[in-house]
Design a protein around this motif. Structure first.
Motif, short mmCIF file in Angstrom:
data_model
loop_
_atom_site.label_atom_id
_atom_site.label_comp_id
_atom_site.label_asym_id
_atom_site.label_seq_id
_atom_site.Cartn_x
_atom_site.Cartn_y
_atom_site.Cartn_z
N PHE A 177 0.82 -1.21 0.00
CA PHE A 177 0.00 0.00 0.00
C PHE A 177 0.86 1.26 0.00
O PHE A 177 1.99 1.25 0.50
N LYS A 181 -5.44 3.67 3.14
CA LYS A 181 -6.86 3.51 2.78
C LYS A 181 -7.08 2.35 1.83
O LYS A 181 -8.14 1.78 1.76
N ILE A 182 -6.06 2.05 1.03
CA ILE A 182 -6.28 0.98 0.04
C ILE A 182 -5.00 0.15 -0.14
O ILE A 182 -3.92 0.70 -0.36
N SER A 183 -5.14 -1.15 0.01
CA SER A 183 -3.96 -2.01 -0.16
C SER A 183 -4.24 -3.10 -1.19
O SER A 183 -5.40 -3.36 -1.54
N TYR A 193 -3.56 -0.12 -10.44
CA TYR A 193 -4.58 0.74 -9.82
C TYR A 193 -4.18 2.21 -9.98
O TYR A 193 -4.96 3.04 -10.45
#
Ligand code: ACK
Length: 493
Positions: A177, A181-183, A193
């Motif tokens: 990550f 917030k996003i992994s 991503y």
């Protein structure tokens, strides 16, 4: 630090970069140990960087004092990357160091080596140098191993003429990550991503960083022609004579291809040879030097003891080769071609006459890329009889649509030459007739005693639709599998 510099902003900022290299990361907080109450900067103890273990993929023999001779499997540490080379040090035996072609070494267990954006163990300064080079632009990026945490990575991206660095951290369960917030489960997923969600990062990730070519390495390749003593003429190739010679300063036997200057595109010539000499693969003929000043132009390559595959197949030794031997040789050609395929280099003249054979049935592809330095007229109008129509895919012969897939067609014809032990394809037919019968769907018949699975591969290479032909990677793995099966069957018997 000088006293005056304690308050001088440029110096402080430089110092911050040194103390905490990721200072410019917009969304990463500095670690607590370097935020001090007094305002003084305490330096965290540098962590010892674990040595990355590399291994040599193939044998490599040094061609100059700068280079390093290695054997396949030698363990190495890579000191730095230099263009298409790496400066490596042997970790066993003599502990020598020197340059190696970068594709001859691989990081042991480096799962990311296949990604174009992955640059492995380069530091921040090198990343900035690469990304700010003129061939890169805003949106160019790379991923490197973090300098401070060897199990973590850093994205370095160029935006508005500056390079920004973002640390990719790992969670306790190993997820990747940038922002908590996003992994992501894999590094590849994380990059994909942010390639489509550049706002999340603040820097667009549009194209992988392009490598700089070495600027100064043209000179050593240009040699005075007096260094070469011609010994005997080996034959006449498509572009001119080929001679066996001795390279006196190296005491080495070499092959010299002589090109007439009038046949070469002068403006393109130096640039192209420069690119060709950076192609290194054990299944490609090594380009050693050139003499481009004066006539004729010499292209100096390694010498192969058994000459071309075409003439080797005609020798008594060639005539008794078994299918297993021939498949072993064809698999090597496919391997060399797969290397060119990855680099989008089209051969244009793949045929048994351009495969060279050495000891132990070693095969190497010769004359790759030569087509691009030769005036088109040499191939077409003025020497039309020399167009290798029998080896050329119809779309290339008729409309000059040469591509990796037209090379795959030629590879099918080369397989035919091999399995028929040197028979001329479409024997007895003129070039015009060949093109006509191919258009009506005719294909060369299976050579006698050719294993059916090899003939099936030939037919796949001759698919009229180029995109439906196999890749060289697929051909290599198919042939390798067939060869392994045959080999073990022979051993069992
Ligand atoms: O079939 P050959 O004996 O092998 O005759 C041809 C001739 O030169 C014209 O291409 C030979 N030849 C070309 N390059 C090399 C090389 N690097 N090593 C040995 N022979 C070569 C080829």
């Amino acid at each position: 630090m000088e006293d005056c510099c304690r308050t001088c902003m440029p110096c402080l900022s430089r110092l911050w970069n040194w103390v905490w290299p990721e200072f410019h990361y917009p969304n990463i907080t500095r670690p607590a140990e370097i935020r001090t109450v007094s305002g003084d900067i305490s330096v965290p103890a540098p962590k010892k960087k674990p040595t990355q273990l590399y291994a040599a993929l193939f044998d490599f023999e040094a061609r100059s004092e700068e280079e390093l001779t290695v054997k396949e499997g030698d363990k190495l540490s890579v000191i730095e990357k230099r263009g298409d080379y790496v400066l490596a040090k042997k970790l066993t035996g003599t502990l020598e160091s020197g340059l190696l072609p970068a594709n001859y070494v691989a990081l042991v267990q480096d799962e990311f080596a296949k990604y174009k954006w992955y640059y492995g163990n380069i530091n921040r300064q090198k990343a900035e140098q690469l990304l700010l080079a003129p061939q890169n632009k805003n949106g160019s990026f790379l991923v490197r191993i973090s300098e401070s945490h060897s199990d973590e990575y850093t994205i370095s991206g160029r935006n508005e003429g500056q390079v920004y660095h973002y640390r990719i951290r790992r969670s306790v369960i190993g997820a990747y990550f940038v922002s908590e917030k996003i992994s992501f489960a894999t590094l590849d997923e994380l990059i994909r991503y942010y390639q489509t969600n550049s706002k999340g990062l603040g820097c667009p990730l549009e194209q992988p960083c392009v490598q700089q070519r070495e600027l100064f390495d043209m000179e050593p390749w240009e040699r005075p022609r007096e260094e070469f003593k011609l010994q005997r003429k080996l034959g006449e190739g498509h572009f001119g004579e080929v001679w066996e010679a001795t390279w006196s300063s190296k005491n080495q036997k070499v092959a010299i291809k002589m090109l007439k200057q009038e046949d070469t595109k002068q403006d393109e010539f130096i640039k192209e040879v420069h690119a060709l000499k950076n192609l290194h693969h054990p299944k490609l003929i090594k380009l050693l030097a050139m003499c481009s000043r004066g006539e004729p132009v010499y292209i100096v390559t390694e010498l192969m003891s058994k000459g071309s595959l075409k003439s080797y197949l005609a020798t008594p030794e060639g005539q008794i080769l078994t299918s297993a031997h021939l498949i072993y040789m064809a698999s090597q050609v496919a391997e060399g071609m797969a290397y060119l395929e990855d680099r989008h280099i089209v051969h244009r003249d793949l045929a048994a006459r351009n495969i060279l054979v050495g000891e132990d049935l070693i095969c190497k592809v010769a004359d790759f890329g030569l087509a691009r330095i030769i005036k088109d007229s040499v191939y077409t109008a003025s020497r039309s009889t020399k167009i290798p129509v029998r080896w050329t895919a119809p779309e290339a012969a008729l409309y000059q649509r040469f591509s990796v897939k037209s090379d795959v067609w030629s590879f099918g014809v080369l397989l035919y030459e091999m399995m028929s032990r040197g028979k001329m394809p479409y024997d007895g037919k003129s070039n015009k007739e060949v093109l006509e019968i191919l258009a009506s769907g005719y294909r060369l018949p299976s050579p006698p005693k050719c294993p059916p699975n090899i003939y099936r591969i030939m037919l796949e290479c001759w698919n009229p639709e180029p995109s439906k032909r196999p890749s060289f990677h697929a051909l290599h793995s198919q042939l390798d599998n067939i060869y392994s099966r045959l080999y073990f069957k022979t051993i069992e018997v």
